[in-house]
Design an enzyme around this catalytic site. Structure first.
Site, PDB file in Angstrom:
ATOM      1  N   GLY A  13      -8.519   7.318   5.333  1.00 19.42           N
ATOM      2  CA  GLY A  13      -7.639   7.283   4.166  1.00 19.42           C
ATOM      3  C   GLY A  13      -8.243   6.533   2.994  1.00 19.42           C
ATOM      4  CD  GLU A 163     -10.925  -3.429   2.077  1.00 14.30           C
ATOM      5  OE1 GLU A 163     -11.659  -3.168   3.034  1.00 14.30           O
ATOM      6  OE2 GLU A 163     -11.294  -4.125   1.114  1.00 14.30           O
ATOM      7  CG  PHE A 164      -8.521  -9.020   0.157  1.00 16.35           C
ATOM      8  CD1 PHE A 164      -7.199  -9.431   0.100  1.00 16.35           C
ATOM      9  CD2 PHE A 164      -9.345  -9.562   1.131  1.00 16.35           C
ATOM     10  CE1 PHE A 164      -6.703 -10.382   0.986  1.00 16.35           C
ATOM     11  CE2 PHE A 164      -8.860 -10.511   2.029  1.00 16.35           C
ATOM     12  CZ  PHE A 164      -7.536 -10.926   1.956  1.00 16.35           C
ATOM     13  CE  LYS A 222      -3.911  -6.541   2.031  1.00 12.12           C
ATOM     14  NZ  LYS A 222      -4.651  -5.349   2.188  1.00 12.12           N
ATOM     15  CB  CYS A 278      -0.644  -2.837  -0.610  1.00 12.83           C
ATOM     16  SG  CYS A 278      -1.848  -2.075   0.476  1.00 12.83           S
TER      17      CYS A 278
HETATM   18  C1  UDX Z   1      -3.435   2.355   5.275  1.00 10.16           C
HETATM   19  C2  UDX Z   1      -2.292   1.380   5.034  1.00 10.16           C
HETATM   20  O1  UDX Z   1      -1.407   1.942   4.104  1.00 10.16           O
HETATM   21  C3  UDX Z   1      -2.771   0.054   4.535  1.00 10.16           C
HETATM   22  O2  UDX Z   1      -1.739  -0.879   4.541  1.00 10.16           O
HETATM   23  C4  UDX Z   1      -3.800  -0.450   5.418  1.00 10.16           C
HETATM   24  O3  UDX Z   1      -4.347  -1.626   4.863  1.00 10.16           O
HETATM   25  C5  UDX Z   1      -4.870   0.567   5.720  1.00 10.16           C
HETATM   26  O4  UDX Z   1      -4.327   1.798   6.135  1.00 10.16           O
HETATM   27  P1  UDX Z   1      -4.617   3.977   3.607  1.00 10.16           P
HETATM   28  O5  UDX Z   1      -6.019   4.122   4.047  1.00 10.16           O
HETATM   29  O6  UDX Z   1      -4.338   3.950   2.143  1.00 10.16           O
HETATM   30  O7  UDX Z   1      -4.027   2.617   4.036  1.00 10.16           O
HETATM   31  O8  UDX Z   1      -3.704   5.032   4.380  1.00 10.16           O
HETATM   32  P2  UDX Z   1      -3.852   6.603   4.434  1.00 10.16           P
HETATM   33  O9  UDX Z   1      -4.557   7.085   3.212  1.00 10.16           O
HETATM   34  O10 UDX Z   1      -2.517   7.137   4.800  1.00 10.16           O
HETATM   35  O11 UDX Z   1      -4.873   6.839   5.639  1.00 10.16           O
HETATM   36  C6  UDX Z   1      -4.597   6.639   6.984  1.00 10.16           C
HETATM   37  C7  UDX Z   1      -5.258   7.757   7.799  1.00 10.16           C
HETATM   38  O12 UDX Z   1      -5.114   7.478   9.191  1.00 10.16           O
HETATM   39  C8  UDX Z   1      -4.661   9.150   7.585  1.00 10.16           C
HETATM   40  O13 UDX Z   1      -5.675  10.024   7.131  1.00 10.16           O
HETATM   41  C9  UDX Z   1      -4.145   9.549   8.975  1.00 10.16           C
HETATM   42  O14 UDX Z   1      -4.298  10.917   9.262  1.00 10.16           O
HETATM   43  C10 UDX Z   1      -4.992   8.696   9.888  1.00 10.16           C
HETATM   44  N1  UDX Z   1      -4.405   8.461  11.218  1.00 10.16           N
HETATM   45  C11 UDX Z   1      -3.144   8.026  11.353  1.00 10.16           C
HETATM   46  C12 UDX Z   1      -5.185   8.695  12.347  1.00 10.16           C
HETATM   47  O15 UDX Z   1      -6.334   9.118  12.234  1.00 10.16           O
HETATM   48  N2  UDX Z   1      -4.649   8.440  13.585  1.00 10.16           N
HETATM   49  C13 UDX Z   1      -3.379   8.005  13.755  1.00 10.16           C
HETATM   50  O16 UDX Z   1      -2.932   7.794  14.882  1.00 10.16           O
HETATM   51  C14 UDX Z   1      -2.599   7.793  12.590  1.00 10.16           C
HETATM   52  C1  UDX Z   2      -3.348  -4.125  -4.332  1.00 11.17           C
HETATM   53  C2  UDX Z   2      -4.187  -5.417  -4.310  1.00 11.17           C
HETATM   54  O1  UDX Z   2      -4.638  -5.704  -5.648  1.00 11.17           O
HETATM   55  C3  UDX Z   2      -5.363  -5.283  -3.364  1.00 11.17           C
HETATM   56  O2  UDX Z   2      -6.070  -6.502  -3.268  1.00 11.17           O
HETATM   57  C4  UDX Z   2      -4.855  -4.869  -1.986  1.00 11.17           C
HETATM   58  O3  UDX Z   2      -5.931  -4.661  -1.097  1.00 11.17           O
HETATM   59  C5  UDX Z   2      -4.003  -3.612  -2.080  1.00 11.17           C
HETATM   60  O4  UDX Z   2      -2.947  -3.799  -3.010  1.00 11.17           O
HETATM   61  P1  UDX Z   2      -3.579  -1.753  -5.494  1.00 11.17           P
HETATM   62  O5  UDX Z   2      -2.190  -1.533  -5.019  1.00 11.17           O
HETATM   63  O6  UDX Z   2      -4.592  -0.712  -5.227  1.00 11.17           O
HETATM   64  O7  UDX Z   2      -4.159  -3.105  -4.872  1.00 11.17           O
HETATM   65  O8  UDX Z   2      -3.546  -1.959  -7.087  1.00 11.17           O
HETATM   66  P2  UDX Z   2      -3.281  -3.170  -8.080  1.00 11.17           P
HETATM   67  O9  UDX Z   2      -4.313  -3.110  -9.117  1.00 11.17           O
HETATM   68  O10 UDX Z   2      -3.101  -4.449  -7.389  1.00 11.17           O
HETATM   69  O11 UDX Z   2      -1.923  -2.743  -8.786  1.00 11.17           O
HETATM   70  C6  UDX Z   2      -0.687  -2.647  -8.081  1.00 11.17           C
HETATM   71  C7  UDX Z   2       0.413  -2.240  -9.014  1.00 11.17           C
HETATM   72  O12 UDX Z   2       0.733  -3.293  -9.925  1.00 11.17           O
HETATM   73  C8  UDX Z   2       0.081  -1.021  -9.889  1.00 11.17           C
HETATM   74  O13 UDX Z   2       1.208  -0.180  -9.996  1.00 11.17           O
HETATM   75  C9  UDX Z   2      -0.246  -1.642 -11.229  1.00 11.17           C
HETATM   76  O14 UDX Z   2      -0.025  -0.762 -12.298  1.00 11.17           O
HETATM   77  C10 UDX Z   2       0.714  -2.811 -11.258  1.00 11.17           C
HETATM   78  N1  UDX Z   2       0.276  -3.915 -12.139  1.00 11.17           N
HETATM   79  C11 UDX Z   2      -0.856  -4.606 -11.869  1.00 11.17           C
HETATM   80  C12 UDX Z   2       1.047  -4.254 -13.252  1.00 11.17           C
HETATM   81  O15 UDX Z   2       2.085  -3.642 -13.504  1.00 11.17           O
HETATM   82  N2  UDX Z   2       0.629  -5.293 -14.048  1.00 11.17           N
HETATM   83  C13 UDX Z   2      -0.505  -6.003 -13.815  1.00 11.17           C
HETATM   84  O16 UDX Z   2      -0.815  -6.924 -14.585  1.00 11.17           O
HETATM   85  C14 UDX Z   2      -1.279  -5.635 -12.677  1.00 11.17           C
END
Ligand code: UDX
Ligand code: UDX
Length: 465
Positions: A13, A163-164, A222, A278
């Protein structure tokens, strides 16, 4: 501990895909296999045409082009990849539970548990298992208990390595991480495992950026990092409401407080509300665990961050309705942007979804243009809310590929995502095409106040009266 040369990641993902691509690029000595149960997703990762990768991140396709087929592989053969790997990242999704105990708050760990059981079933030699997915505190001990009760004599070390990365800047965040956090048991074998994983990151990051902690600290850090970031956005958004009632300007306030080095300038941009997979999920998790440990004051404190964010989205929609003479029924409102932030095709928890839902309730006719989000995704987001039938959603909301065609005879434009291209549009031409008075509601503070007013727009910017 032997040097790690084969790793596998379960879950291709937004997190697994970019993270493994960067590890493959930075560690040519390591063979990285990313597996997923979703055949379609793996096919997209393997597509000849790199524009068809399932995830859009600046810089990602170049890295995939360089490493795929050399030391980076995408596959659905989960068991084989687990069997061959010395170190396994679990990066599957952990959505908020939609049923049973903790519904609407707790993380659903069924995929994590399935992964652990699968690893237990397949493994024939010792392995390091790394939680990459964001998880409630203590998940590592649950994984451990599943893995240790397999009875096949295999030893597992469980690490937490949250993951950050932020979407849209994932590659840069990975290459130049502020820090990498690795939590593990404080035993000799736990230490060895932490060092083995640290060694991977140390191939491109300086030593002082790789932090080792115990597992619980790592898991909790986290959630707390995301809660603090989201809290800043909600704090500034709460003040944006006050600015709109007074002559204060939220940008000036943000700038003024951000200059205080104790506060700092980041994450102080007022917006229509934070989205993404997240922030909300992690805070809900924090709230849930605080409540389940008997700490209601702590839970309520953090819950307020979400309440404020919901208020901001609602406020934005209500302002559109009241400004358009208290009715949007049958009025064409154009959304510029649907993604939860710029430079990503991800729409999870995007403010646009909730603003659209509120306006559709009032029978508005919405036309959406987003440079990266496909129509199917937009309809799926709305259908998921279950507010109205899929037919009704498709009747009231249209998705277009041309931003200038969208505004023909529109009553209003609402900016929901801060895509750079919106700033470069010919707003004079847009004005000419729209019905008059022509309204623009800027939920991202993207456009220039003076310029928009000179062109003739009735221009509303979040955080400014
Ligand atoms: C997800 C979570 O949302 C996040 O909080 C976490 O830190 C990392 O995993 P993301 O990678 O954004 O983040 O999720 P997503 O894009 O939905 O990818 C997850 C993948 O896992 C999907 O492609 C899904 O098909 C796969 N999956 C899920 C498996 O391969 N096996 C499973 O049993 C369930
Ligand atoms: C966040 C964390 O930053 C990252 O460290 C973690 O691993 C996953 O979650 P992400 O959700 O990808 O990352 O994006 P981020 O840039 O943090 O923005 C989150 C939401 O806040 C977005 O909708 C963004 O538009 C909003 N945002 C961010 C604001 O509205 N104002 C700001 O000043 C910063």
């Amino acid at each position: 501990m032997k040097e790690i040369t084969k790793i596998c990641c379960i879950g291709a993902g937004y997190v697994g895909g970019p993270t493994m691509s960067v590890i493959a690029k930075q560690c040519p000595n390591i063979e990285v296999t990313v597996v997923d149960i979703n055949q379609n997703r793996i096919d997209q990762w393997n597509d000849e045409n790199l524009d068809n990768l399932p995830i859009y991140e600046p810089g990602l396709k170049e890295i995939v082009a360089e490493t795929r087929g050399k030391n980076l592989f995408f596959s659905t053969e989960v068991d084989k990849a687990i069997d061959e790997a010395q170190l396994i990242f679990i990066s599957v999704n952990t959505p908020t539970k939609t049923y049973g105990k903790g519904k609407g708050q707790a993380a659903d760990l069924k995929y994590i548990e399935l992964c652990a059981r699968n690893i237990a079933r397949v493994s024939k030699d010792d392995k390091i298992v790394v939680e990459k997915s964001t998880l409630p505190v203590r998940t590592a001990s649950a994984i451990k208990s599943i893995l240790q009760n397999t009875g096949n004599g295999v030893n597992f070390e469980i690490l937490s390595n949250p993951e950050f990365l932020a979407e849209g800047t994932a590659i840069d965040d990975l290459l130049n991480a502020d820090r990498v956090l690795i939590g593990g048991d404080e035993t000799p074998s736990g230490q060895e495992a932490k060092d083995a994983l640290s060694a991977i990151y140390l191939q491109w990051l300086p030593k002082d950026r790789v932090l080792q902690t115990n597992v619980w600290s790592s898991e909790l850090s986290k959630l707390v990092a995301n809660a603090f970031l989201a809290q800043r956005v909600s704090s500034i958004n709460s003040i944006s409401a006050l600015c709109e009632k007074t002559d204060a300007n939220i940008s000036e306030v943000s700038r003024a407080i951000g200059f205080d080095s104790r506060i700092g300038s980041k994450f102080l941009n007022s917006s229509v509300g934070f989205g993404g997979s997240c922030f909300q999920k992690d805070i809900l998790n924090l709230v849930y665990i605080a409540r389940s440990f008997g700490l209601p004051e702590v839970a309520d404190y953090w819950e307020q961050v979400i309440i404020m964010n919901d208020y901001q989205k609602k406020r934005f929609a209500e302002n559109i309705i009241t400004t358009l003479y208290n009715t949007v029924s049958g009025k064409k409102i154009v959304f510029y942007g649907w993604a939860f932030k710029k430079d990503t095709n991800d729409t999870r928890e995007s403010a646009a979804i909730y603003v659209a839902d509120a306006l559709l309730d009032e029978q508005a006719e919405i036309v959406v243009y987003d440079p990266k989000v496909p129509a199917e995704r937009i309809y799926a987001d709305l259908d998921y809310l279950n507010t109205r039938s899929p037919e009704e959603n498709r009747r009231l909301l249209k998705v277009v590929k041309d931003p200038s065609e969208a505004v023909e005879d529109a009553h209003a434009v609402a900016v929901l995502t801060e895509w750079d291209e919106f700033k470069t549009y010919d707003w004079k031409a847009i004005y000419d095409k729209m019905l008059k008075p022509a309204f623009v509601f800027d939920g991202r503070r993207l456009l220039d106040n003076e310029k928009m007013k000179t062109l003739g727009f009735d221009y509303y910017k979040i955080g400014q009266s």
